[in-house]
Design a protein around this motif. Structure first.
Motif, PDB file in Angstrom:
ATOM      1  N   ILE A 121       0.909 -17.443   0.983  1.00  0.00           N
ATOM      2  CA  ILE A 121       0.477 -16.475  -0.036  1.00  0.00           C
ATOM      3  C   ILE A 121       1.409 -16.541  -1.246  1.00  0.00           C
ATOM      4  O   ILE A 121       2.631 -16.539  -1.109  1.00  0.00           O
ATOM      5  CB  ILE A 121       0.480 -15.055   0.552  1.00  0.00           C
ATOM      6  CG1 ILE A 121      -0.506 -14.986   1.731  1.00  0.00           C
ATOM      7  CG2 ILE A 121       0.137 -14.018  -0.501  1.00  0.00           C
ATOM      8  CD1 ILE A 121      -0.298 -13.789   2.621  1.00  0.00           C
ATOM      9  N   GLY A 136       0.281 -14.590  -4.190  1.00  0.00           N
ATOM     10  CA  GLY A 136      -0.140 -13.460  -4.997  1.00  0.00           C
ATOM     11  C   GLY A 136       0.870 -12.322  -4.977  1.00  0.00           C
ATOM     12  O   GLY A 136       1.654 -12.169  -4.032  1.00  0.00           O
ATOM     13  N   GLN A 137       0.850 -11.524  -6.007  1.00  0.00           N
ATOM     14  CA  GLN A 137       1.743 -10.372  -6.120  1.00  0.00           C
ATOM     15  C   GLN A 137       1.055  -9.117  -5.564  1.00  0.00           C
ATOM     16  O   GLN A 137      -0.176  -9.012  -5.563  1.00  0.00           O
ATOM     17  CB  GLN A 137       2.124 -10.149  -7.588  1.00  0.00           C
ATOM     18  CG  GLN A 137       2.822 -11.343  -8.224  1.00  0.00           C
ATOM     19  CD  GLN A 137       4.168 -11.644  -7.576  1.00  0.00           C
ATOM     20  OE1 GLN A 137       4.920 -10.719  -7.246  1.00  0.00           O
ATOM     21  NE2 GLN A 137       4.461 -12.925  -7.414  1.00  0.00           N
ATOM     22  N   TYR A 149       0.576  -8.035  -2.608  1.00  0.00           N
ATOM     23  CA  TYR A 149      -0.414  -8.484  -1.614  1.00  0.00           C
ATOM     24  C   TYR A 149      -0.404  -7.564  -0.401  1.00  0.00           C
ATOM     25  O   TYR A 149       0.650  -7.188   0.111  1.00  0.00           O
ATOM     26  CB  TYR A 149      -0.068  -9.916  -1.181  1.00  0.00           C
ATOM     27  CG  TYR A 149      -1.202 -10.674  -0.546  1.00  0.00           C
ATOM     28  CD1 TYR A 149      -2.101 -11.369  -1.326  1.00  0.00           C
ATOM     29  CD2 TYR A 149      -1.361 -10.683   0.831  1.00  0.00           C
ATOM     30  CE1 TYR A 149      -3.147 -12.086  -0.746  1.00  0.00           C
ATOM     31  CE2 TYR A 149      -2.395 -11.399   1.421  1.00  0.00           C
ATOM     32  CZ  TYR A 149      -3.284 -12.099   0.627  1.00  0.00           C
ATOM     33  OH  TYR A 149      -4.311 -12.790   1.196  1.00  0.00           O
ATOM     34  N   ASN A 150      -1.572  -7.206   0.081  1.00  0.00           N
ATOM     35  CA  ASN A 150      -1.696  -6.357   1.270  1.00  0.00           C
ATOM     36  C   ASN A 150      -1.783  -7.262   2.499  1.00  0.00           C
ATOM     37  O   ASN A 150      -2.874  -7.671   2.920  1.00  0.00           O
ATOM     38  CB  ASN A 150      -2.932  -5.462   1.164  1.00  0.00           C
ATOM     39  CG  ASN A 150      -2.947  -4.395   2.245  1.00  0.00           C
ATOM     40  OD1 ASN A 150      -2.414  -4.584   3.340  1.00  0.00           O
ATOM     41  ND2 ASN A 150      -3.558  -3.254   1.937  1.00  0.00           N
ATOM     42  N   TYR A 151      -0.621  -7.586   3.058  1.00  0.00           N
ATOM     43  CA  TYR A 151      -0.580  -8.522   4.176  1.00  0.00           C
ATOM     44  C   TYR A 151      -1.386  -8.030   5.376  1.00  0.00           C
ATOM     45  O   TYR A 151      -2.146  -8.792   5.986  1.00  0.00           O
ATOM     46  CB  TYR A 151       0.872  -8.754   4.606  1.00  0.00           C
ATOM     47  CG  TYR A 151       1.732  -9.420   3.564  1.00  0.00           C
ATOM     48  CD1 TYR A 151       1.684 -10.785   3.367  1.00  0.00           C
ATOM     49  CD2 TYR A 151       2.609  -8.671   2.773  1.00  0.00           C
ATOM     50  CE1 TYR A 151       2.479 -11.407   2.407  1.00  0.00           C
ATOM     51  CE2 TYR A 151       3.403  -9.266   1.808  1.00  0.00           C
ATOM     52  CZ  TYR A 151       3.342 -10.641   1.635  1.00  0.00           C
ATOM     53  OH  TYR A 151       4.121 -11.243   0.679  1.00  0.00           O
ATOM     54  N   GLN A 209      -5.262  -8.068   4.800  1.00  0.00           N
ATOM     55  CA  GLN A 209      -5.816  -9.415   4.695  1.00  0.00           C
ATOM     56  C   GLN A 209      -5.745 -10.158   6.029  1.00  0.00           C
ATOM     57  O   GLN A 209      -6.649 -10.924   6.361  1.00  0.00           O
ATOM     58  CB  GLN A 209      -5.079 -10.209   3.615  1.00  0.00           C
ATOM     59  CG  GLN A 209      -5.752 -11.542   3.281  1.00  0.00           C
ATOM     60  CD  GLN A 209      -7.182 -11.368   2.800  1.00  0.00           C
ATOM     61  OE1 GLN A 209      -7.455 -10.566   1.906  1.00  0.00           O
ATOM     62  NE2 GLN A 209      -8.106 -12.104   3.408  1.00  0.00           N
ATOM     63  N   ASN A 234       4.703 -14.106   3.988  1.00  0.00           N
ATOM     64  CA  ASN A 234       3.928 -14.830   2.983  1.00  0.00           C
ATOM     65  C   ASN A 234       3.639 -16.268   3.398  1.00  0.00           C
ATOM     66  O   ASN A 234       3.069 -17.039   2.633  1.00  0.00           O
ATOM     67  CB  ASN A 234       4.636 -14.809   1.624  1.00  0.00           C
ATOM     68  CG  ASN A 234       6.011 -15.444   1.703  1.00  0.00           C
ATOM     69  OD1 ASN A 234       6.423 -15.966   2.736  1.00  0.00           O
ATOM     70  ND2 ASN A 234       6.735 -15.375   0.596  1.00  0.00           N
ATOM     71  N   ASP A 257     -10.046 -15.913  -0.501  1.00  0.00           N
ATOM     72  CA  ASP A 257      -8.895 -15.305  -1.189  1.00  0.00           C
ATOM     73  C   ASP A 257      -8.204 -16.388  -2.011  1.00  0.00           C
ATOM     74  O   ASP A 257      -7.686 -17.367  -1.455  1.00  0.00           O
ATOM     75  CB  ASP A 257      -7.927 -14.720  -0.159  1.00  0.00           C
ATOM     76  CG  ASP A 257      -6.826 -13.884  -0.816  1.00  0.00           C
ATOM     77  OD1 ASP A 257      -6.557 -14.093  -2.012  1.00  0.00           O
ATOM     78  OD2 ASP A 257      -6.231 -13.033  -0.131  1.00  0.00           O
ATOM     79  N   GLN A 270      -5.525 -16.076  -3.778  1.00  0.00           N
ATOM     80  CA  GLN A 270      -4.092 -15.839  -3.965  1.00  0.00           C
ATOM     81  C   GLN A 270      -3.258 -16.515  -2.879  1.00  0.00           C
ATOM     82  O   GLN A 270      -2.144 -16.076  -2.596  1.00  0.00           O
ATOM     83  CB  GLN A 270      -3.812 -14.330  -3.967  1.00  0.00           C
ATOM     84  CG  GLN A 270      -4.503 -13.572  -5.078  1.00  0.00           C
ATOM     85  CD  GLN A 270      -4.087 -12.115  -5.079  1.00  0.00           C
ATOM     86  OE1 GLN A 270      -3.008 -11.758  -5.572  1.00  0.00           O
ATOM     87  NE2 GLN A 270      -4.933 -11.262  -4.524  1.00  0.00           N
ATOM     88  N   ARG A 271      -3.771 -17.568  -2.315  1.00  0.00           N
ATOM     89  CA  ARG A 271      -3.049 -18.258  -1.240  1.00  0.00           C
ATOM     90  C   ARG A 271      -3.467 -19.715  -1.162  1.00  0.00           C
ATOM     91  O   ARG A 271      -4.449 -20.142  -1.798  1.00  0.00           O
ATOM     92  CB  ARG A 271      -3.333 -17.581   0.097  1.00  0.00           C
ATOM     93  CG  ARG A 271      -4.812 -17.644   0.488  1.00  0.00           C
ATOM     94  CD  ARG A 271      -5.028 -17.027   1.830  1.00  0.00           C
ATOM     95  NE  ARG A 271      -6.443 -16.913   2.164  1.00  0.00           N
ATOM     96  CZ  ARG A 271      -6.885 -16.195   3.178  1.00  0.00           C
ATOM     97  NH1 ARG A 271      -6.043 -15.522   3.924  1.00  0.00           N
ATOM     98  NH2 ARG A 271      -8.172 -16.136   3.451  1.00  0.00           N
TER      99      ARG A 271
END
Length: 404
Positions: free
Chosen positions: A64, A66-67, A69-71, A74, A226, A254, A256-257
Motif C-alpha cells: 500500500i 496511499g495516504q 489508508y483504512n487497513y 480494506q 502497508n 484499489d 492505492q496499492r
C-alpha cells in the motif's frame, strides 16, 4: 585351486602400484559412502510433508502506498472478495510463508519469568480461516473463533491469550503425553500467558534447514501493515487459472496499492531447496568422478602388469594354462587389492562420518550403506579389470619363445 600365494608374491614385487590403487579405492569408498549418506539426508529433508495443500496454494504481497489508508476495512474487503471468488476454498492474511526461509519466531515456556527453559517455534498470525486455508488437520482441541482475532499494530508487544500448536511442538512441550497440551497455559515473551486450545497435525516452519522445522504455532492476529501477504487456497487444479484472476481483482479494486510477487507454494519449495539440490548434484558428480578415476587406475595397473609379464603369461599358456585361468589370475589379483582398499576405506568412512556427526549434528551412518558401497567398488574393480584380463588371456603361447 587358486594360486593365491603366487599372486600375493607377485603383488609384493610391485607393491607401490598395488598400494596406490588400494588407497585410491579406500579414499573413494570413504568419500562415496558419506556423500551418498549426505544425499539421502537431503533427499529426506526435501521430501518432508509441509502439512499444507501445496499443489493448490499461492500467495501474493499487497503493498500500500496511499495516504490515510483504512487497513482494517480494506483487509476485510479484500478477503471477502477473494473468498467469494469461484474456485477459491479460503484465504487469509498471514505474516510469514511456510518453506520461504523468512519468518517470525518466538519461544514458549512452562513457567513465567526469566532464566526458564524455553522452546523456540515458528509463529504464524492467522484468523479463524487459517486452518482451512493452510489445509492443515486439526487433530485435537478447537479452532480460533471470530471473537478471538485481534489487530496487531506495528509496535505492539502484547500477545493474544490463545494459541494452536503443531503435534511436534506439543510433543516437545509435553513429551509424556502430547495430548495433555490442550487447555494448558504456556508463556510467551517470558511473562505473557497463552492457552493452548488446539493441536494441528503438521505445519512446517519457514526455515527448511532448521532442525526443529516441525515446531510451529498459530496466533489469532491480523496485521496493520502497508505490506501484507495474502495466502489463497484453491480447488484442486484451479490454482494457475485463479492466480492472474485474483491479482487483477485486487489491483483493479484499489488503485492505492501494488499487487506483486504472486507465487505458488510449489515454486517456494523448489527455491528454498535449491542449495540442497545443488549440493546433491555436486556430491553425485564427485562420486561418479572418483569411481571412474578408480576404475581407470585399476585398468592402468592391470595393463602395466600385463605388459611387464607378457612372456611369463605366454609361458603359462604354453604349459597348458587356459584363457580362463589367465583371466582368473588378474581378477583374483584385483580382488585382493580391492579387499585391502575396502578394509581401509571402511575405517575411513566411519571416521569421516563420526566427524560429520559431531560437526553437523547428522545421524550416524548405517552399516547397510557401507556394505553397499564396498560391494559396488568390488564390482567396479572386477568390471574394470575384465578388459585387461581378457587381453592377457589372448596372449599366444608362442610369445614365450621370442627373444626380448
Amino acid at each position: 585351486m587358486l594360486e593365491t600365494g603366487l599372486i600375493i608374491r607377485a603383488l609384493m614385487r610391485n607393491k607401490v602400484g598395488a598400494l596406490l590403487i588400494a588407497l585410491q579405492i579406500a579414499f573413494t569408498l570413504a568419500i562415496m559412502v558419506n556423500a551418498i549418506f549426505m544425499i539421502q539426508d537431503r533427499n529426506q529433508q526435501m521430501s518432508r510433508a509441509s502439512g499444507l495443500d501445496e499443489a493448490n496454494t499461492f500467495y501474493l504481497t499487497n503493498t500500500i502506498f496511499g495516504q490515510d489508508y483504512n487497513y482494517q476495512a480494506q483487509l476485510q474487503t479484500d478477503l471477502h472478495a477473494i473468498r467469494n471468488t469461484p474456485g477459491v476454498i479460503d484465504a487469509i492474511q498471514i505474516n510469514a510463508i511456510p518453506l520461504s526461509n523468512g519468518g517470525w519466531s518466538m519461544a514458549l515456556q512452562h513457567e513465567p519469568g526469566e532464566d526458564k527453559d524455553t522452546l523456540g517455534s515458528a509463529l504464524y498470525m492467522v484468523d479463524e480461516h487459517g486452518i482451512n486455508t493452510l489445509g492443515v488437520n486439526l487433530i485435537a482441541g478447537e479452532n480460533f473463533r471470530q471473537q478471538d482475532i485481534q489487530w496487531r499494530e506495528p509496535s505492539q508487544s502484547t500477545w493474544p491469550p490463545k494459541t494452536i500448536i503443531t503435534k511436534a511442538f506439543a510433543q516437545d512441550l509435553y513429551p509424556d503425553d502430547w495430548q495433555s497440551a490442550i487447555g494448558k497455559t504456556v508463556y510467551i515473551s517470558q511473562t505473557q500467558p497463552m492457552q493452548i486450545i488446539g493441536i494441528i497435525d503438521k505445519l512446517q516452519a519457514p526455515w527448511v534447514g532448521w532442525n526443529s522445522v516441525e515446531r510451529s504455532m498459530l496466533v489469532p492476529f491480523q496485521l496493520e501493515s502497508n505490506s501484507a501477504r495474502y495466502l489463497i487456497r484453491t480447488e484442486a487444479g484451479r490454482r494457475d487459472e485463479l492466480m492472474p484472476e485474483i491479482e487483477k481483482l485486487l489491483a483493479e479494486s484499489d488503485k492505492q496499492r501494488i499487487i506483486r510477487r504472486v507465487t505458488t507454494l510449489a515454486d517456494t519449495r523448489k527455491k528454498s531447496y535449491q542449495r540442497h539440490n545443488a549440493t546433491n548434484n555436486i556430491l553425485t558428480t564427485v562420486i561418479i568422478t572418483l569411481t571412474l578415476i578408480t576404475a581407470f587406475g585399476i585398468v592402468g595397473l592391470a595393463i602395466f602388469s600385463i605388459n611387464r609379464r607378457t612372456k611369463q603369461i605366454g609361458t603359462r599358456r604354453a604349459l597348458g594354462a587356459t584363457k580362463w585361468q589367465v583371466m582368473r589370475y588378474f581378477m583374483v589379483e584385483n580382488f585382493i587389492i580391492s579387499l585391502l582398499g575396502v578394509t581401509i576405506g571402511i575405517i575411513g568412512a566411519v571416521g569421516v562420518n563420526m566427524w560429520l556427526v559431531s560437526t553437523f549434528e547428522l545421524s550416524p551412518i548405517g552399516g547397510k550403506l557401507i556394505v553397499i558401497g564396498a560391494m559396488t567398488l568390488f564390482i567396479v574393480g572386477q568390471l574394470a579389470v575384465l578388459y585387461p584380463a581378457r587381453r592377457a588371456s589372448l596372449i599366444p603361447p608362442a610369445i614365450a619363445t621370442r627373444s626380448v
